[in-house]
Design a protein around this motif. Structure first.
Motif, mmCIF file in Angstrom:
data_model
loop_
_atom_site.group_PDB
_atom_site.id
_atom_site.type_symbol
_atom_site.label_atom_id
_atom_site.label_comp_id
_atom_site.label_asym_id
_atom_site.label_seq_id
_atom_site.Cartn_x
_atom_site.Cartn_y
_atom_site.Cartn_z
ATOM 1 N N GLU A 153 55.014 33.861 -54.104
ATOM 2 C CA GLU A 153 54.044 34.830 -53.665
ATOM 3 C C GLU A 153 54.107 36.207 -54.174
ATOM 4 O OE1 GLU A 153 51.463 33.636 -51.880
ATOM 5 O OE2 GLU A 153 52.298 31.670 -52.040
ATOM 6 N N GLU B 57 60.871 33.011 -53.926
ATOM 7 C CA GLU B 57 59.432 32.447 -53.203
ATOM 8 C C GLU B 57 58.519 33.825 -52.884
ATOM 9 O OE1 GLU B 57 62.474 29.915 -50.857
ATOM 10 O OE2 GLU B 57 62.551 31.896 -51.846
ATOM 11 N N TYR C 157 55.640 29.996 -58.887
ATOM 12 C CA TYR C 157 54.998 29.763 -57.705
ATOM 13 C C TYR C 157 55.297 30.773 -56.520
ATOM 14 C CZ TYR C 157 53.645 25.235 -59.615
ATOM 15 O OH TYR C 157 53.040 24.296 -60.483
ATOM 16 N N ARG D 274 50.903 33.218 -45.485
ATOM 17 C CA ARG D 274 50.378 32.643 -46.769
ATOM 18 C C ARG D 274 50.611 31.199 -46.588
ATOM 19 N NH1 ARG D 274 50.895 36.790 -51.798
ATOM 20 N NH2 ARG D 274 50.744 38.819 -50.491
ATOM 21 N N GLU D 275 49.374 30.544 -47.151
ATOM 22 C CA GLU D 275 49.673 28.946 -47.226
ATOM 23 C C GLU D 275 49.985 28.772 -48.755
ATOM 24 O OE1 GLU D 275 46.653 25.923 -45.775
ATOM 25 O OE2 GLU D 275 46.056 26.476 -47.854
ATOM 26 N N ARG D 276 51.324 28.075 -48.838
ATOM 27 C CA ARG D 276 51.896 27.745 -50.234
ATOM 28 C C ARG D 276 51.518 26.328 -50.419
ATOM 29 N NH1 ARG D 276 57.239 29.017 -51.286
ATOM 30 N NH2 ARG D 276 56.591 30.063 -53.171
ATOM 31 N N ARG D 277 50.581 26.275 -51.658
ATOM 32 C CA ARG D 277 50.114 24.799 -51.842
ATOM 33 C C ARG D 277 50.881 24.241 -52.700
ATOM 34 N NH1 ARG D 277 45.405 27.692 -50.657
ATOM 35 N NH2 ARG D 277 44.898 27.698 -52.722
ATOM 36 N N TYR E 131 54.363 37.368 -46.221
ATOM 37 C CA TYR E 131 54.647 36.236 -47.088
ATOM 38 C C TYR E 131 54.521 34.999 -46.017
ATOM 39 C CZ TYR E 131 57.956 32.542 -48.393
ATOM 40 O OH TYR E 131 58.357 31.097 -48.870
#
Length: 245
Positions: free
Chosen positions: A208, A185, A206, A234-237, A231
């Motif tokens: 970061e 991740e 995907y 952050r916005e993981r979309r 980490y």
């Protein structure tokens, strides 16, 4: 106060990948050989493993030696192999003590026999450990790995063990050296370089990405916590909009 105290435990990445860059430049700044930097880089690895184990992370994958690194001067390559053997021998007991399991990804069969022997011994001695898994990427490159996966799938199709219609992203992932391991991740690269250098290119789709200017031998636990804190901000979309999340 440490950044560690601000981390949200249930929002930590399960898998962190690291490109450990800057050993040579660190040594040059101090008027020493590149090997001096590599030796001190081992200390940074130990700090990160200890931090990861304390935080109960699942996996840390470090880019220890790429397929392209064979192109370096023979003296440096030979010294790196010797350092690898001595480090594994010295640290196996510590890994067991910290409940850390060692795994290796890459073309290990093409490594020197002494390296293969020490790696296998450490893998066997830590196989019972149930905490953090440390993946060493040795003689590794993403293009090599993807090519090998394609060959494996093609052979299965040729032998009628696999139908072309069964090939999908999950099957392809299972044929990679990281098969069975969750994708990272978070990917950390030190020394200010802004590239992936042929590292886990499929798996990092995907992830970061976190880049910092710190040279690897100077990378501390606090630097590691800072990367994890970034980490978590952050916005993981994954292709969705913020509103959908």
């Amino acid at each position: 106060m440490s950044v560690k105290d601000e981390l949200i435990k249930n929002k930590l990445p399960q898998h962190v990948a690291i490109i450990m860059d800057g050993n040579g430049r660190w040594a040059k700044k101090k008027g020493n050989s590149r090997m001096f930097g590599h030796k001190h880089g081992v200390k940074a690895v130990k700090r990160v493993i200890e931090a990861g184990a304390e935080l109960e992370l699942g996996y840390i994958t470090v880019y220890a030696f790429s397929t392209e690194n064979w192109n370096r001067p023979k003296l440096e390559v030979d010294a790196l192999m010797a350092l690898l053997v001595s480090t594994i021998s010295a640290e196996t007991e510590t890994l067991v003590k910290n409940n850390v399991r060692l795994k290796v990804i890459g073309g290990v069969d093409n490594m020197p026999k002494k390296v293969q022997k020490k790696l296998q011994e450490c893998i066997e001695n830590t196989d019972h450990c149930t905490g953090l898994t440390l993946n060493l990427a040795l003689n590794y490159s993403s293009r090599w790995e993807i090519t090998e996966a394609v060959k494996s799938i093609a052979q299965s199709v040729k032998s009628n063990d696999l139908n072309v219609d069964e090939i999908d992203a999950n099957l392809f992932s299972s044929r990679l050296t990281t098969g069975g391991i969750p994708d990272p991740e978070l990917m950390i690269r030190t020394s200010g370089e802004l590239r992936l250098s042929n590292f886990l290119m499929w798996q990092l789709a995907y992830a970061e990405l976190y880049f910092c200017d710190v040279l690897w031998p100077d990378f501390t636990k606090e630097n590691f916590y800072e990367a994890l804190f970034d980490y978590q901000s952050r916005e993981r979309r994954f292709g969705k909009t913020s509103e959908q999340l």
